[in-house]
Scaffold this motif. Sequence first.
Motif, PDB file in Angstrom:
ATOM      1  N   VAL A   1     -31.899  46.609  24.731  1.00  0.00           N
ATOM      2  CA  VAL A   1     -30.673  46.218  24.095  1.00  0.00           C
ATOM      3  C   VAL A   1     -29.776  46.988  23.131  1.00  0.00           C
ATOM      4  O   VAL A   1     -30.669  47.472  22.085  1.00  0.00           O
ATOM      5  N   SER A   2     -28.674  47.547  23.251  1.00  0.00           N
ATOM      6  CA  SER A   2     -28.017  48.364  22.491  1.00  0.00           C
ATOM      7  C   SER A   2     -26.668  47.946  21.768  1.00  0.00           C
ATOM      8  O   SER A   2     -26.570  48.657  20.720  1.00  0.00           O
ATOM      9  N   HIS A   3     -26.192  46.877  22.068  1.00  0.00           N
ATOM     10  CA  HIS A   3     -25.242  46.190  21.525  1.00  0.00           C
ATOM     11  C   HIS A   3     -25.195  44.537  21.957  1.00  0.00           C
ATOM     12  O   HIS A   3     -25.406  44.466  22.854  1.00  0.00           O
ATOM     13  N   VAL A   4     -24.962  44.051  20.554  1.00  0.00           N
ATOM     14  CA  VAL A   4     -24.915  42.523  20.873  1.00  0.00           C
ATOM     15  C   VAL A   4     -23.355  42.118  20.399  1.00  0.00           C
ATOM     16  O   VAL A   4     -23.111  42.579  19.359  1.00  0.00           O
ATOM     17  N   ASP A   5     -22.774  41.088  21.315  1.00  0.00           N
ATOM     18  CA  ASP A   5     -21.524  40.494  20.748  1.00  0.00           C
ATOM     19  C   ASP A   5     -21.596  39.047  20.958  1.00  0.00           C
ATOM     20  O   ASP A   5     -22.686  38.526  21.769  1.00  0.00           O
ATOM     21  N   SER A   6     -20.877  38.212  20.796  1.00  0.00           N
ATOM     22  CA  SER A   6     -20.811  36.745  20.937  1.00  0.00           C
ATOM     23  C   SER A   6     -20.756  36.395  22.381  1.00  0.00           C
ATOM     24  O   SER A   6     -21.155  35.276  22.554  1.00  0.00           O
ATOM     25  N   HIS A   7     -20.403  37.234  23.304  1.00  0.00           N
ATOM     26  CA  HIS A   7     -20.311  36.848  24.683  1.00  0.00           C
ATOM     27  C   HIS A   7     -21.028  37.744  25.572  1.00  0.00           C
ATOM     28  O   HIS A   7     -21.312  37.153  26.874  1.00  0.00           O
ATOM     29  N   ALA A   8     -21.633  38.591  25.200  1.00  0.00           N
ATOM     30  CA  ALA A   8     -22.603  39.494  26.117  1.00  0.00           C
ATOM     31  C   ALA A   8     -23.567  40.376  25.302  1.00  0.00           C
ATOM     32  O   ALA A   8     -23.305  40.326  23.967  1.00  0.00           O
ATOM     33  N   VAL A   9     -24.254  41.095  25.980  1.00  0.00           N
ATOM     34  CA  VAL A   9     -25.119  42.160  25.473  1.00  0.00           C
ATOM     35  C   VAL A   9     -24.872  43.418  26.193  1.00  0.00           C
ATOM     36  O   VAL A   9     -24.883  43.272  27.512  1.00  0.00           O
ATOM     37  N   THR A  10     -25.243  44.576  25.947  1.00  0.00           N
ATOM     38  CA  THR A  10     -25.041  45.884  26.450  1.00  0.00           C
ATOM     39  C   THR A  10     -26.477  46.456  26.326  1.00  0.00           C
ATOM     40  O   THR A  10     -27.179  46.519  25.358  1.00  0.00           O
ATOM     41  N   VAL A  11     -26.969  46.702  27.658  1.00  0.00           N
ATOM     42  CA  VAL A  11     -28.351  47.079  27.637  1.00  0.00           C
ATOM     43  C   VAL A  11     -28.481  48.423  28.373  1.00  0.00           C
ATOM     44  O   VAL A  11     -27.408  48.716  29.375  1.00  0.00           O
ATOM     45  N   ASP A  12     -29.112  49.357  27.724  1.00  0.00           N
ATOM     46  CA  ASP A  12     -29.280  50.849  28.184  1.00  0.00           C
ATOM     47  C   ASP A  12     -30.315  50.832  29.007  1.00  0.00           C
ATOM     48  O   ASP A  12     -31.557  50.632  28.754  1.00  0.00           O
ATOM     49  N   PHE A  13     -30.130  51.062  30.366  1.00  0.00           N
ATOM     50  CA  PHE A  13     -31.201  51.272  31.275  1.00  0.00           C
ATOM     51  C   PHE A  13     -31.614  52.663  31.718  1.00  0.00           C
ATOM     52  O   PHE A  13     -31.989  52.926  32.915  1.00  0.00           O
ATOM     53  N   GLY A  14     -31.155  53.617  30.753  1.00  0.00           N
ATOM     54  CA  GLY A  14     -31.538  54.896  31.033  1.00  0.00           C
ATOM     55  C   GLY A  14     -30.381  55.670  31.761  1.00  0.00           C
ATOM     56  O   GLY A  14     -29.586  56.533  31.242  1.00  0.00           O
ATOM     57  N   ALA A  15     -30.084  55.420  33.204  1.00  0.00           N
ATOM     58  CA  ALA A  15     -29.337  56.035  33.686  1.00  0.00           C
ATOM     59  C   ALA A  15     -27.928  55.662  33.477  1.00  0.00           C
ATOM     60  O   ALA A  15     -26.773  56.113  33.693  1.00  0.00           O
ATOM     61  N   LYS A  16     -27.645  54.181  33.197  1.00  0.00           N
ATOM     62  CA  LYS A  16     -26.413  53.598  32.906  1.00  0.00           C
ATOM     63  C   LYS A  16     -26.447  52.574  31.683  1.00  0.00           C
ATOM     64  O   LYS A  16     -27.320  52.115  31.479  1.00  0.00           O
ATOM     65  N   LEU A  17     -25.370  52.409  31.091  1.00  0.00           N
ATOM     66  CA  LEU A  17     -25.378  51.094  30.227  1.00  0.00           C
ATOM     67  C   LEU A  17     -24.679  50.031  30.757  1.00  0.00           C
ATOM     68  O   LEU A  17     -23.746  50.440  31.747  1.00  0.00           O
ATOM     69  N   VAL A  18     -25.064  48.862  30.789  1.00  0.00           N
ATOM     70  CA  VAL A  18     -24.539  47.885  31.619  1.00  0.00           C
ATOM     71  C   VAL A  18     -24.473  46.586  30.632  1.00  0.00           C
ATOM     72  O   VAL A  18     -25.319  46.325  29.929  1.00  0.00           O
ATOM     73  N   ARG A  19     -23.106  45.884  30.563  1.00  0.00           N
ATOM     74  CA  ARG A  19     -22.889  44.789  29.923  1.00  0.00           C
ATOM     75  C   ARG A  19     -23.001  43.562  30.532  1.00  0.00           C
ATOM     76  O   ARG A  19     -22.514  43.464  31.726  1.00  0.00           O
ATOM     77  N   ILE A  20     -23.942  42.580  30.037  1.00  0.00           N
ATOM     78  CA  ILE A  20     -24.403  41.320  30.752  1.00  0.00           C
ATOM     79  C   ILE A  20     -23.794  40.401  30.041  1.00  0.00           C
ATOM     80  O   ILE A  20     -24.089  40.127  28.861  1.00  0.00           O
TER      81      ILE A  20
END
Length: 74
Positions: free
Chosen positions: A45-64
Motif C-alpha cells: 500500500v502506497s497511499h490511503v484516502d477515505s474511499h480507496a487505497v493505492t497499491v504498488d504491484f511493482g509493474a503498476k500502481l492500482v487504485r482499489i
Amino acid sequence: MMTTPSGRRPKHLSSSPFKPAAEPVVEVFEVGDRVTHDLYGLGQVSHVDSHAVTVDFGAKLVRIAHPFPKLHHL
C-alpha cells in the motif's frame, strides 16, 4: 439477505428465532501494509484516502476502491 429500499438491513427482532446476521468486517489498510490481490498478486500500500487505497504491484500502481474487493493483508 433482505434490505430495505434505502439499502439498509431491517432491524433484528429479539423475538426472532433466527440469529442476527454478522456485521461485515471492514478491512483497514495503512501505508506500507503488504497485501495480495487475486488478480494483481503481491503489493504494498502506497497511499490511503477515505474511499480507496493505492497499491504498488511493482509493474503498476492500482487504485482499489472501498470495500477493497479481492485485496487481503499478508
